[in-house]
Design a protein around this motif. Sequence first.
Motif, PDB file in Angstrom:
ATOM      1  N   ARG A  31       0.724  -1.122   0.024  1.00 14.91           N
ATOM      2  CA  ARG A  31       0.088   0.142   0.067  1.00 14.91           C
ATOM      3  C   ARG A  31       0.941   1.024  -0.126  1.00 14.91           C
ATOM      4  O   ARG A  31       0.571   2.086  -0.597  1.00 14.91           O
ATOM      5  CB  ARG A  31      -0.842   0.161   1.149  1.00 14.91           C
ATOM      6  N   ALA A  32       2.082   1.297   1.037  1.00 11.17           N
ATOM      7  CA  ALA A  32       2.834   2.360   0.807  1.00 11.17           C
ATOM      8  C   ALA A  32       3.628   2.674  -0.388  1.00 11.17           C
ATOM      9  O   ALA A  32       3.610   3.642  -1.099  1.00 11.17           O
ATOM     10  CB  ALA A  32       3.834   2.123   2.123  1.00 11.17           C
ATOM     11  N   LYS A  35       1.213   4.223  -2.955  1.00 10.74           N
ATOM     12  CA  LYS A  35       0.950   5.397  -2.863  1.00 10.74           C
ATOM     13  C   LYS A  35       2.108   6.257  -3.393  1.00 10.74           C
ATOM     14  O   LYS A  35       2.024   7.438  -4.023  1.00 10.74           O
ATOM     15  CB  LYS A  35       0.697   5.882  -1.259  1.00 10.74           C
ATOM     16  N   GLY A  36       3.346   5.770  -3.205  1.00 11.39           N
ATOM     17  CA  GLY A  36       4.686   6.503  -3.794  1.00 11.39           C
ATOM     18  C   GLY A  36       4.605   6.266  -5.243  1.00 11.39           C
ATOM     19  O   GLY A  36       4.905   7.478  -5.910  1.00 11.39           O
ATOM     20  N   ASP A  38       1.888   6.220  -7.083  1.00  9.61           N
ATOM     21  CA  ASP A  38       0.899   7.262  -7.737  1.00  9.61           C
ATOM     22  C   ASP A  38       1.234   8.789  -7.646  1.00  9.61           C
ATOM     23  O   ASP A  38       1.206   9.425  -8.540  1.00  9.61           O
ATOM     24  CB  ASP A  38      -0.234   7.048  -6.631  1.00  9.61           C
ATOM     25  N   ALA A  39       1.859   9.043  -6.468  1.00  9.52           N
ATOM     26  CA  ALA A  39       2.561  10.309  -6.308  1.00  9.52           C
ATOM     27  C   ALA A  39       3.499  10.617  -7.195  1.00  9.52           C
ATOM     28  O   ALA A  39       3.498  11.618  -7.809  1.00  9.52           O
ATOM     29  CB  ALA A  39       3.127  10.516  -4.904  1.00  9.52           C
TER      30      ALA A  39
END
Length: 58
Positions: A31-32, A35-36, A38-39
Amino acid sequence: MPWMLVAAVLLATAGLLVLGVLAIRLWLDVRALAKGVDAASRALTEAAGELASAVPNP
């Protein structure tokens, strides 16, 4: 002899608990990472848009 059965069940239960904890940790790490990614993807898209608007069209 019954103590061997109890020991085998306890060992199997402990093994499943360890695998469960590892699976949860892996899920949190994924999940982390997502998110990275995606950013970074959003930042690249924004930079590409800025670059496209900065280049003059002939």
